[in-house]
Each structure stands twice: as structure tokens, then as C-alpha cells.
Design a protein around this motif. Structure first.
Motif: not given
Length: 131
Positions: A37-38, A57-58, A71-76, A82-86
């Protein structure tokens, strides 16, 4: 065929509960991707700054043996992206989120793992503050 697992968290004041979650998540596939989480996201979620910065933390999470990518999670609200990207086959979250991410069952398996009993970042921060 290899499976990619994705999980998310703040991972502030890293403790054994975080480690166990990451280890158990990694056992569900061959590749583990972790969204940290950012700082700004943490402020919105928990109404406080994290103790350790997102960069720290990263670095901590990325150094763990079971973790293949961070990676940094910018938004819930971007979880699906994110699921699709990775290309995640499995989304793993703590059972304190049970049911919250079932909507992603159309793109991946959703697994909620039990939290480690008697340990939480909030409790640790409060204990340290009182000392």
C-alpha cells in the motif's frame, strides 16, 4: 502450468503475521506478486501515516525469499487492474477481508487466509507508544 498468486497489504512494522501470510500465499502457486500500500492509500484506509515509508516497506517485502515481484498499490479500487496486469491466478487476502473481494472470482480464484492470532500492526504500534 505455473500459477501466479497476488496479495496486498500495508506491511508496516513488519512482524511474524506478515511473514506467515506471505509464506502461505506463496505455497498456492509458483510466483508471488505483492502489492504494498502506498503511503497515501494507507492514510485514506487507516487515517494515519505508516511508521515506515512505502519505499522502506517495498524494500523489506521485496527482500523476502518467497516474493518474486513487488509493486506499490495506489488504490483499493484498482485491485482488478492489478490482478489482470500481473496475470494472477489466485488472489490471497487475510480473512478479516472475507467476502470483500469475491467479485474477482470471475478472473481468478479468491482465497482468504486466517490471520495469525494475537498479533496486529495496530496493537504493536499502541504497545510501543505506551512503553
Amino acid at each position: 502450468m505455473s500459477r501466479t498468486v497476488i496479495t496486498f497489504g500495508t506491511f508496516d512494522v513488519f512482524h511474524v503475521g506478515h511473514l506467515r501470510m506471505i509464506e502461505r500465499a506463496s505455497e498456492l502457486g509458483e510466483r508471488l506478486v505483492v502489492g504494498v500500500s502506498a503511503d497515501e492509500l494507507n492514510r485514506r484506509k487507516k487515517d494515519r501515516d505508516p511508521v515506515f515509508s512505502e519505499a522502506e516497506r517495498l524494500a523489506i517485502v521485496g527482500a523476502l525469499k518467497p516474493v518474486d515481484e513487488v509493486f506499490i498499490e495506489e488504490s483499493l479500487e484498482l485491485k482488478r487492474d492489478y490482478i489482470l496486469k500481473y496475470s494472477a491466478d489466485v488472489l490471497v487476502m487475510g480473512d478479516d477481508w472475507a467476502g470483500r473481494f469475491d467479485e474477482f472470482n470471475d478472473v481468478c480464484e479468491v482465497v482468504y487466509l486466517p490471520r495469525t492470532p494475537a498479533i496486529s500492526t495496530t496493537a504493536l504500534i499502541e504497545k510501543i507508544a505506551q512503553a
